[in-house]
Scaffold this motif. Structure first.
Motif, PDB file in Angstrom:
ATOM      1  N   SER A 159       0.909  -1.155   0.089  1.00 48.68           N
ATOM      2  CA  SER A 159       0.041  -0.037   0.051  1.00 48.68           C
ATOM      3  C   SER A 159       0.728   1.195   0.005  1.00 48.68           C
ATOM      4  CB  SER A 159      -0.912  -0.076   1.217  1.00 48.68           C
ATOM      5  OG  SER A 159      -0.018   0.032   2.273  1.00 48.68           O
ATOM      6  N   ALA A 160       0.509   2.425  -0.456  1.00 48.87           N
ATOM      7  CA  ALA A 160       1.136   3.490  -0.423  1.00 48.87           C
ATOM      8  C   ALA A 160       0.226   4.789  -0.448  1.00 48.87           C
ATOM      9  CB  ALA A 160       1.867   3.800  -1.732  1.00 48.87           C
ATOM     10  N   SER A 161       0.954   5.849   0.472  1.00 47.30           N
ATOM     11  CA  SER A 161       0.212   7.078   0.685  1.00 47.30           C
ATOM     12  C   SER A 161       1.152   8.232  -0.215  1.00 47.30           C
ATOM     13  CB  SER A 161      -0.024   7.530   1.909  1.00 47.30           C
ATOM     14  OG  SER A 161       1.380   7.573   2.594  1.00 47.30           O
ATOM     15  N   ALA A 162       0.642   9.112  -0.726  1.00 43.62           N
ATOM     16  CA  ALA A 162       1.350  10.063  -1.646  1.00 43.62           C
ATOM     17  C   ALA A 162       0.887  11.528  -1.282  1.00 43.62           C
ATOM     18  CB  ALA A 162       1.383   9.775  -2.965  1.00 43.62           C
ATOM     19  N   ALA A 163       1.643  12.575  -1.062  1.00 39.03           N
ATOM     20  CA  ALA A 163       0.995  13.781  -0.766  1.00 39.03           C
ATOM     21  C   ALA A 163       2.285  14.897  -1.532  1.00 39.03           C
ATOM     22  CB  ALA A 163       1.011  14.347   0.652  1.00 39.03           C
ATOM     23  N   SER A 164       1.553  15.952  -1.964  1.00 44.03           N
ATOM     24  CA  SER A 164       2.514  17.124  -2.466  1.00 44.03           C
ATOM     25  C   SER A 164       2.006  18.418  -2.332  1.00 44.03           C
ATOM     26  CB  SER A 164       2.883  16.773  -4.114  1.00 44.03           C
ATOM     27  OG  SER A 164       3.723  17.627  -4.617  1.00 44.03           O
ATOM     28  N   ASP A 165       3.060  19.304  -2.274  1.00 43.88           N
ATOM     29  CA  ASP A 165       2.625  20.751  -2.101  1.00 43.88           C
ATOM     30  C   ASP A 165       3.607  21.797  -2.442  1.00 43.88           C
ATOM     31  OD1 ASP A 165       2.165  23.256  -0.157  1.00 43.88           O
ATOM     32  OD2 ASP A 165       0.246  22.273   0.232  1.00 43.88           O
ATOM     33  N   ARG A 166       3.002  23.004  -2.849  1.00 45.74           N
ATOM     34  CA  ARG A 166       4.170  23.732  -3.724  1.00 45.74           C
ATOM     35  C   ARG A 166       4.898  24.489  -2.274  1.00 45.74           C
ATOM     36  NH1 ARG A 166       0.496  29.169  -5.484  1.00 45.74           N
ATOM     37  NH2 ARG A 166       0.089  29.951  -3.336  1.00 45.74           N
ATOM     38  N   GLY A 167       4.515  24.517  -1.122  1.00 42.40           N
ATOM     39  CA  GLY A 167       5.255  25.067  -0.188  1.00 42.40           C
ATOM     40  C   GLY A 167       4.774  26.282   0.052  1.00 42.40           C
ATOM     41  N   ARG A 168       5.394  27.099   1.107  1.00 40.20           N
ATOM     42  CA  ARG A 168       5.139  28.145   1.523  1.00 40.20           C
ATOM     43  C   ARG A 168       5.928  29.605   0.784  1.00 40.20           C
ATOM     44  NH1 ARG A 168       1.045  26.233   4.286  1.00 40.20           N
ATOM     45  NH2 ARG A 168       1.473  25.430   6.410  1.00 40.20           N
ATOM     46  N   VAL A 169       6.771  29.162  -0.109  1.00 41.87           N
ATOM     47  CA  VAL A 169       7.660  30.243  -0.832  1.00 41.87           C
ATOM     48  C   VAL A 169       7.341  30.192  -2.226  1.00 41.87           C
ATOM     49  CG1 VAL A 169       9.880  31.084  -1.073  1.00 41.87           C
ATOM     50  CG2 VAL A 169       9.150  30.241   1.227  1.00 41.87           C
ATOM     51  N   ARG A 170       7.330  29.021  -2.818  1.00 48.49           N
ATOM     52  CA  ARG A 170       7.351  28.898  -4.245  1.00 48.49           C
ATOM     53  C   ARG A 170       5.877  29.142  -4.760  1.00 48.49           C
ATOM     54  NH1 ARG A 170      11.982  26.174  -6.133  1.00 48.49           N
ATOM     55  NH2 ARG A 170      13.652  26.575  -4.496  1.00 48.49           N
ATOM     56  N   ARG A 171       6.030  29.685  -6.037  1.00 47.70           N
ATOM     57  CA  ARG A 171       4.684  30.031  -6.473  1.00 47.70           C
ATOM     58  C   ARG A 171       4.086  28.948  -7.374  1.00 47.70           C
ATOM     59  NH1 ARG A 171       5.266  35.239 -10.113  1.00 47.70           N
ATOM     60  NH2 ARG A 171       7.400  34.320 -10.654  1.00 47.70           N
ATOM     61  N   VAL A 172       5.045  28.005  -7.902  1.00 45.20           N
ATOM     62  CA  VAL A 172       4.587  26.943  -8.700  1.00 45.20           C
ATOM     63  C   VAL A 172       5.244  25.543  -8.025  1.00 45.20           C
ATOM     64  CG1 VAL A 172       4.548  25.808 -10.943  1.00 45.20           C
ATOM     65  CG2 VAL A 172       4.477  28.429 -10.633  1.00 45.20           C
ATOM     66  N   ASN A 173       4.228  24.253  -8.111  1.00 39.58           N
ATOM     67  CA  ASN A 173       4.928  23.149  -7.582  1.00 39.58           C
ATOM     68  C   ASN A 173       5.482  22.565  -8.922  1.00 39.58           C
ATOM     69  OD1 ASN A 173       5.438  20.587  -6.586  1.00 39.58           O
ATOM     70  ND2 ASN A 173       3.379  20.461  -5.870  1.00 39.58           N
ATOM     71  N   GLU A 174       6.800  22.327  -8.671  1.00 37.45           N
ATOM     72  CA  GLU A 174       7.767  21.449 -10.075  1.00 37.45           C
ATOM     73  C   GLU A 174       7.866  20.404  -9.696  1.00 37.45           C
ATOM     74  OE1 GLU A 174      10.443  24.326 -12.349  1.00 37.45           O
ATOM     75  OE2 GLU A 174      10.675  25.050 -10.113  1.00 37.45           O
ATOM     76  N   ASP A 175       7.112  19.718  -8.600  1.00 31.04           N
ATOM     77  CA  ASP A 175       7.253  18.319  -8.202  1.00 31.04           C
ATOM     78  C   ASP A 175       6.115  17.595  -9.047  1.00 31.04           C
ATOM     79  OD1 ASP A 175       9.347  19.039  -6.706  1.00 31.04           O
ATOM     80  OD2 ASP A 175       8.331  18.397  -4.756  1.00 31.04           O
ATOM     81  N   THR A 176       6.328  16.174  -9.403  1.00 31.96           N
ATOM     82  CA  THR A 176       5.542  15.388  -9.848  1.00 31.96           C
ATOM     83  C   THR A 176       5.808  14.063  -9.197  1.00 31.96           C
ATOM     84  OG1 THR A 176       5.324  16.452 -12.015  1.00 31.96           O
ATOM     85  CG2 THR A 176       4.360  14.366 -11.798  1.00 31.96           C
ATOM     86  N   LEU A 177       4.638  13.432  -8.676  1.00 35.93           N
ATOM     87  CA  LEU A 177       4.905  11.888  -8.178  1.00 35.93           C
ATOM     88  C   LEU A 177       3.995  11.007  -8.567  1.00 35.93           C
ATOM     89  CD1 LEU A 177       2.092  11.603  -6.153  1.00 35.93           C
ATOM     90  CD2 LEU A 177       3.593  13.043  -4.582  1.00 35.93           C
ATOM     91  N   LEU A 178       4.434   9.847  -8.549  1.00 34.36           N
ATOM     92  CA  LEU A 178       3.407   8.573  -8.995  1.00 34.36           C
ATOM     93  C   LEU A 178       3.223   7.659  -7.915  1.00 34.36           C
ATOM     94  CD1 LEU A 178       1.558   7.403 -11.190  1.00 34.36           C
ATOM     95  CD2 LEU A 178       3.693   6.452 -12.184  1.00 34.36           C
TER      96      LEU A 178
END
Length: 281
Positions: free
Chosen positions: A14-33
């Motif tokens: 099983s897996a859980s996943a989460a992503s956030d642009r953070g408090r400083v950056r305007r764009v989230n350049e991360d991608t996950l799968l």
């Protein structure tokens, strides 16, 4: 987000996943799968649109492996395709402003050995990270491809100093930079209770390894997922960068205390990850 998968006679994954642009950056350049059997994170570079596109293209190349039982060679082919796809961004944009790159890190459940049996194939390009987690110990098994890691390996600075070093964002290997790219890859047997944490540096630069382990050990079902807990902690520490986390859990009656890249994995030509600095040589 949570995904689960199992096969006859094998532990459930099983897996859980989460992503956030953070408090400083305007764009989230991360991608996950996090879809069986692929659990990866990519951290894009090269400016807002291009970094975002680079990480998306890298992950999309591995997404073709979903729902299959790939071989190690098929994973390597997918990584090569990801690199080609990111390099193509420069031609799409034309000129130096179109250059882009991305890290790519994670684990894929593959069939390896003779006869083929399930193994985790860990992979790493850049300074995103793969950790093993057995319910007690968190251990980084990937090696950061970064300027500060080279200083740590040379004994010039400590790991704690590396987290605050002015060159901490300088990486030495990434998708999209050179045509012929050699990723770090290695095999780990599928074992009950032996899971992973995959993350971008937005987590590892905010939280020390011991803090990540403590948060996982305190996790209680019924609330936020393990990945969501870790992302929220990174945000509480300042969220200076995009932060993405995938936590992979393997069911078992008892957790297995396992060294990082194990000796009993079948030896294959594709294994290239350095091991000595992780205490398992």
């Amino acid at each position: 987000m949570t995904t689960t998968a199992s096969s006859s006679g094998a532990p459930r994954v099983s897996a859980s996943a989460a992503s956030d642009r953070g408090r400083v950056r305007r764009v989230n350049e991360d991608t996950l799968l996090a879809e069986h059997p692929v659990y990866v994170v990519a951290d894009g570079m090269g400016g807002h649109a291009r970094g975002d596109e680079a990480s998306r293209r890298a992950v999309a190349a591995l997404a073709d492996l979903r729902g299959t039982a790939p071989s190690p060679a098929e994973v390597l082919s997918a990584i090569a395709a990801a690199n080609d796809s990111v390099i193509a961004i420069a031609h799409d944009e034309q000129g130096p402003s179109g250059l882009a790159g991305t890290t790519l890190t994670g684990v894929v459940l593959v069939e390896a050995g003779l006869p083929p049996v399930p193994h985790w194939m860990a992979l790493n390009i850049g300074d995103s990270r793969v950790y093993t987690w057995d319910g007690r110990d968190l251990r980084q098994i990937s090696t950061d491809h970064s300027a500060v890691q080279e200083l740590v390996d040379a004994g010039l600075i400590s790991p704690d100093e590396a987290r605050q070093h002015p060159d901490r964002n300088v990486i030495t290997k990434a998708l999209g930079v050179v045509d012929a790219l050699t990723p770090d890859v290695w095999l780990i047997p599928l074992r009950p209770g032996h899971g992973f944490v995959v993350c971008s540096d937005g987590l590892s630069k905010e939280l020390a390894d011991v803090e990540i382990a403590e948060a996982l050990a305190r996790f209680q079902p019924g609330g936020p997922t393990p990945a969501e807990v870790l992302v929220e902690l990174a945000l509480e520490r300042g969220g200076h960068d995009n932060v993405s986390v995938v936590v992979v859990e393997v069911d078992g009656a008892a957790a297995v205390h396992e060294a990082s890249a194990t000796r009993d994995a079948p030896v294959i030509p594709e294994e290239t990850a350095p091991r000595p600095n992780r205490g398992d040589a």
